[in-house]
Write a protein that holds these residues in place. Structure first.
Motif, PDB file in Angstrom:
ATOM      1  N   GLN A 143       0.823  -1.208   0.000  1.00  0.00           N
ATOM      2  CA  GLN A 143       0.000   0.000   0.000  1.00  0.00           C
ATOM      3  C   GLN A 143       0.856   1.257   0.000  1.00  0.00           C
ATOM      4  O   GLN A 143       0.453   2.306  -0.478  1.00  0.00           O
ATOM      5  N   ALA A 144       2.069   1.120   0.563  1.00  0.00           N
ATOM      6  CA  ALA A 144       2.953   2.281   0.610  1.00  0.00           C
ATOM      7  C   ALA A 144       3.626   2.554  -0.726  1.00  0.00           C
ATOM      8  O   ALA A 144       4.199   3.620  -0.925  1.00  0.00           O
ATOM      9  N   GLY A 145       3.573   1.600  -1.653  1.00  0.00           N
ATOM     10  CA  GLY A 145       4.241   1.780  -2.934  1.00  0.00           C
ATOM     11  C   GLY A 145       5.738   1.636  -2.791  1.00  0.00           C
ATOM     12  O   GLY A 145       6.242   1.016  -1.868  1.00  0.00           O
ATOM     13  N   GLY A 146       6.502   2.197  -3.723  1.00  0.00           N
ATOM     14  CA  GLY A 146       7.949   2.090  -3.653  1.00  0.00           C
ATOM     15  C   GLY A 146       8.560   2.229  -5.020  1.00  0.00           C
ATOM     16  O   GLY A 146       7.869   2.454  -6.021  1.00  0.00           O
ATOM     17  N   ASP A 152       0.915   0.272  -7.063  1.00  0.00           N
ATOM     18  CA  ASP A 152       1.276  -0.555  -5.907  1.00  0.00           C
ATOM     19  C   ASP A 152       1.743  -1.958  -6.276  1.00  0.00           C
ATOM     20  O   ASP A 152       1.937  -2.784  -5.388  1.00  0.00           O
ATOM     21  N   VAL A 153       1.913  -2.304  -7.549  1.00  0.00           N
ATOM     22  CA  VAL A 153       2.378  -3.630  -7.951  1.00  0.00           C
ATOM     23  C   VAL A 153       3.765  -3.496  -8.573  1.00  0.00           C
ATOM     24  O   VAL A 153       3.944  -2.770  -9.551  1.00  0.00           O
ATOM     25  N   ARG A 158       5.648 -11.927 -10.599  1.00  0.00           N
ATOM     26  CA  ARG A 158       5.272 -13.192 -11.240  1.00  0.00           C
ATOM     27  C   ARG A 158       3.800 -13.499 -10.975  1.00  0.00           C
ATOM     28  O   ARG A 158       3.369 -13.562  -9.825  1.00  0.00           O
ATOM     29  N   PHE A 159       3.077 -13.728 -12.063  1.00  0.00           N
ATOM     30  CA  PHE A 159       1.641 -13.948 -12.003  1.00  0.00           C
ATOM     31  C   PHE A 159       1.272 -15.234 -12.746  1.00  0.00           C
ATOM     32  O   PHE A 159       2.100 -15.796 -13.474  1.00  0.00           O
TER      33      PHE A 159
END
Length: 207
Positions: A143-146, A152-153, A158-159
């Motif tokens: 939620q904080a991001g980066g 936020d992803v 890997r999905f």
């Protein structure tokens, strides 16, 4: 010296080594390949015959120009001995010798749409009743991001998705046996693709 050949995967078997140990090998029908064109650094090779009615007219015009039959599988291969080959010449399996090392490229087996457990070897969660997290991917972002995050992803996460059916190369595989009379190569270990899949066999880069 860089040389190469086109071929088709027949299957896998095992043979005995000189020490009596089992050696898993892949049986590859390699060549004969027809030289279709010679450029400065590469040679265009054709493997397998194709029916004229299944060949497009522009391609058929090219084959008629060089007086050759159409091929099913055509690729360009790095070839240092290009000065020793000519258009229309046949290259056979004897360009390789036993204990040579080769890089083999092909299309991996398609597995369709798969989840993260099978596609990326994720561990997964508990399998008990009510866990709701048996083969799910889990959290996918913060939620904080980066850094490198978009919505936020993280990039490269890997999905689940399409698995296989990609070009793969197995490097530095040993040629165990060359059967010139049958156009067969026995290559130690496995190579990409399914049975009857087309392959590119080239001199190993890292040897």
């Amino acid at each position: 010296m860089k040389v190469g050949l086109l071929g088709k995967k027949i299957g896998m078997t095992q043979i005995f080594s000189d020490q009596g140990a089992y050696v898993p090998v892949t049986v590859v029908e390699a060549g004969p390949c027809t030289v279709l064109d010679v450029s400065e650094k590469k040679v265009r090779l054709g493997f397998g015959e194709k029916k004229e009615k299944r060949t497009k007219k522009p391609q058929m015009g090219f084959y008629k120009k060089i007086n050759q039959k159409p091929n099913v599988f055509v690729r360009e291969i790095p070839f240092d001995a290009k000065d020793k080959v000519a258009v229309g010449q046949q290259i056979t399996v004897d360009i390789f010798k036993e204990k040579d090392f080769v890089d083999v490229s092909g299309t991996s087996i398609g597995r369709g749409f798969q989840g993260v457990v099978k596609r990326h070897n994720f561990k997964g969660g508990p399998g008990g009743h009510g866990s709701m997290f048996h083969r799910a991917p889990g959290g996918i972002g913060s939620q904080a991001g980066g850094r490198g995050c978009r919505k936020d992803v993280p990039r490269g996460k890997r999905f689940p998705g399409h698995m296989g059916n990609e070009r793969k190369t197995m490097q530095s595989l040993e040629v165990v046996k060359v059967m010139k009379d049958k156009n067969i190569l026995l290559i130690k270990g496995s190579v990409p693709g399914c049975r009857n899949g087309y392959l590119e066999i080239k001199t190993a880069k890292k040897r």
